[in-house]
Design a protein around this motif. Structure first.
Motif, mmCIF file in Angstrom:
data_model
loop_
_atom_site.group_PDB
_atom_site.id
_atom_site.type_symbol
_atom_site.label_atom_id
_atom_site.label_comp_id
_atom_site.label_asym_id
_atom_site.label_seq_id
_atom_site.Cartn_x
_atom_site.Cartn_y
_atom_site.Cartn_z
ATOM 1 N N ILE A 1 -67.873 -6.866 -31.618
ATOM 2 C CA ILE A 1 -68.053 -6.765 -30.170
ATOM 3 C C ILE A 1 -67.344 -5.510 -29.675
ATOM 4 N N GLN A 2 -68.091 -4.566 -29.130
ATOM 5 C CA GLN A 2 -67.523 -3.340 -28.596
ATOM 6 C C GLN A 2 -67.096 -3.553 -27.143
ATOM 7 N N MET A 3 -65.970 -2.987 -26.765
ATOM 8 C CA MET A 3 -65.447 -3.131 -25.405
ATOM 9 C C MET A 3 -65.512 -1.793 -24.683
ATOM 10 N N GLU A 4 -65.757 -1.858 -23.403
ATOM 11 C CA GLU A 4 -65.667 -0.690 -22.541
ATOM 12 C C GLU A 4 -64.567 -0.945 -21.533
ATOM 13 N N SER A 5 -63.947 0.129 -21.080
ATOM 14 C CA SER A 5 -62.884 -0.015 -20.096
ATOM 15 C C SER A 5 -62.913 1.173 -19.154
ATOM 16 N N THR A 6 -62.194 1.034 -18.058
ATOM 17 C CA THR A 6 -62.081 2.116 -17.079
ATOM 18 C C THR A 6 -60.622 2.282 -16.684
ATOM 19 N N PHE A 7 -60.251 3.516 -16.415
ATOM 20 C CA PHE A 7 -58.924 3.819 -15.888
ATOM 21 C C PHE A 7 -58.978 3.573 -14.388
ATOM 22 N N VAL A 8 -57.988 2.864 -13.858
ATOM 23 C CA VAL A 8 -57.930 2.569 -12.432
ATOM 24 C C VAL A 8 -56.718 3.286 -11.853
ATOM 25 N N ALA A 9 -56.951 4.164 -10.890
ATOM 26 C CA ALA A 9 -55.860 4.882 -10.224
ATOM 27 C C ALA A 9 -55.421 4.073 -9.015
ATOM 28 N N GLU A 10 -54.437 3.225 -9.233
ATOM 29 C CA GLU A 10 -53.947 2.354 -8.172
ATOM 30 C C GLU A 10 -52.516 2.752 -7.821
ATOM 31 N N ILE B 1 -53.560 1.778 -15.277
ATOM 32 C CA ILE B 1 -54.239 0.492 -15.371
ATOM 33 C C ILE B 1 -55.534 0.748 -16.129
ATOM 34 N N ILE B 2 -55.752 -0.025 -17.165
ATOM 35 C CA ILE B 2 -57.007 0.035 -17.909
ATOM 36 C C ILE B 2 -57.672 -1.323 -17.712
ATOM 37 N N ASN B 3 -58.829 -1.306 -17.078
ATOM 38 C CA ASN B 3 -59.527 -2.532 -16.744
ATOM 39 C C ASN B 3 -60.710 -2.727 -17.692
ATOM 40 N N PHE B 4 -60.767 -3.894 -18.328
ATOM 41 C CA PHE B 4 -61.859 -4.241 -19.227
ATOM 42 C C PHE B 4 -62.861 -5.152 -18.551
ATOM 43 N N SER B 5 -62.390 -5.972 -17.619
ATOM 44 C CA SER B 5 -63.257 -6.946 -16.966
ATOM 45 C C SER B 5 -62.733 -7.232 -15.571
ATOM 46 N N PRO B 6 -63.584 -7.110 -14.561
ATOM 47 C CA PRO B 6 -63.141 -7.409 -13.196
ATOM 48 C C PRO B 6 -63.090 -8.910 -12.909
ATOM 49 N N GLU B 7 -63.566 -9.709 -13.843
ATOM 50 C CA GLU B 7 -63.607 -11.158 -13.670
ATOM 51 C C GLU B 7 -62.197 -11.709 -13.431
ATOM 52 N N GLU B 8 -62.022 -12.448 -12.343
ATOM 53 C CA GLU B 8 -60.722 -13.027 -12.007
ATOM 54 C C GLU B 8 -60.716 -14.514 -12.327
ATOM 55 N N LYS C 1 -58.231 -8.234 -21.072
ATOM 56 C CA LYS C 1 -59.001 -7.996 -19.856
ATOM 57 C C LYS C 1 -58.448 -6.837 -19.040
ATOM 58 N N ARG C 2 -57.118 -6.648 -19.104
ATOM 59 C CA ARG C 2 -56.509 -5.584 -18.311
ATOM 60 C C ARG C 2 -55.162 -5.215 -18.916
ATOM 61 N N PHE C 3 -54.879 -3.936 -18.880
ATOM 62 C CA PHE C 3 -53.591 -3.395 -19.302
ATOM 63 C C PHE C 3 -52.983 -2.699 -18.088
ATOM 64 N N THR C 4 -51.723 -2.992 -17.764
ATOM 65 C CA THR C 4 -51.075 -2.364 -16.612
ATOM 66 C C THR C 4 -49.681 -1.891 -16.997
ATOM 67 N N LEU C 5 -49.440 -0.595 -16.874
ATOM 68 C CA LEU C 5 -48.090 -0.058 -17.028
ATOM 69 C C LEU C 5 -47.402 -0.278 -15.686
ATOM 70 N N THR C 6 -46.536 -1.282 -15.614
ATOM 71 C CA THR C 6 -45.984 -1.709 -14.334
ATOM 72 C C THR C 6 -44.674 -1.030 -13.962
ATOM 73 N N LEU C 7 -43.894 -0.646 -14.964
ATOM 74 C CA LEU C 7 -42.580 -0.071 -14.709
ATOM 75 C C LEU C 7 -42.231 0.869 -15.851
ATOM 76 N N CYS C 8 -41.816 2.076 -15.513
ATOM 77 C CA CYS C 8 -41.491 3.038 -16.574
ATOM 78 C C CYS C 8 -40.426 4.013 -16.108
ATOM 79 N N ASP D 1 -56.934 11.503 -13.967
ATOM 80 C CA ASP D 1 -56.203 10.312 -14.429
ATOM 81 C C ASP D 1 -54.773 10.678 -14.808
ATOM 82 N N VAL D 2 -54.621 11.768 -15.553
ATOM 83 C CA VAL D 2 -53.298 12.207 -16.009
ATOM 84 C C VAL D 2 -52.436 12.595 -14.810
ATOM 85 N N ASN D 3 -53.007 13.294 -13.846
ATOM 86 C CA ASN D 3 -52.247 13.670 -12.646
ATOM 87 C C ASN D 3 -51.803 12.434 -11.867
#
Length: 162
Positions: A9-18, A24-31, A59-66, A148-150
């Motif tokens: 099963i191949q996955m797609e994801s998107t970078f979210v600039a929040e 934030i890397i989002n794989f599924s918007p399903e809540e 479903k989602r990866f979030t770098l919350t604190l760094c 995204d990097v900026n």
């Protein structure tokens, strides 16, 4: 922590600039009632992975604190890896022996351990590097655009206490 990988099963994801989050890397918007697993270093650095409550598919990866990061003005090299779906099951919190983020021109590398990785598993824009004994040692966030990097750089610098 248990990591499984399904190459069928191949996955797609998107970078979210929040705002407030460097990545934030989002794989599924399903809540659903997602299960959250955090990887932290002391009280200064943390990322969180959201997984499906039943299948444990990422479903989602979030770098919350760094607070420990370096900006490197070159492209990140990406290891050869198997592409598919990452499945994670384990405790709600894992304390990491180290936590260092390197932000490159095209991606981000989060180092969690000094152990050498043996396996590299890719889902969308995320690569997990796992040691021979099943420990997550690094997380690569790949294929980021300059925008995204900026965003990541700005949010990392905003998080530094004066």
């Amino acid at each position: 922590m248990e990591y499984k990988f399904d190459a069928s099963i191949q996955m797609e994801s998107t970078f979210v600039a929040e705002e407030y989050f460097a990545a934030i890397i989002n794989f599924s918007p399903e809540e659903l009632n997602n299960h959250f697993i955090e990887f932290k270093y002391n009280n200064t650095d943390m990322f969180e992975i959201s997984v499906h409550p039943e299948t444990h598919v990422i479903k989602r990866f979030t770098l919350t604190l760094c607070n420990h990061f370096t900006v490197i003005d070159k492209d990140m090299s990406v290891p050869i890896c198997t592409d598919g779906t990452i499945i994670i099951d384990g405790p709600d919190t894992t304390e990491c022996e180290t936590f260092m983020v390197n932000l490159y021109n095209n991606g981000m590398l989060i180092k969690l351990s000094d152990e050498e990785p043996k396996f590299y598993y890719k889902s969308g824009n995320i690569i997990f590097a796992i040691s021979d004994n099943g420990k997550l040692t690094k997380v690569y966030i790949i294929n980021l655009t300059k925008t995204d990097v900026n965003h990541a750089k700005n949010e990392l610098y905003l998080g530094i206490e004066p």
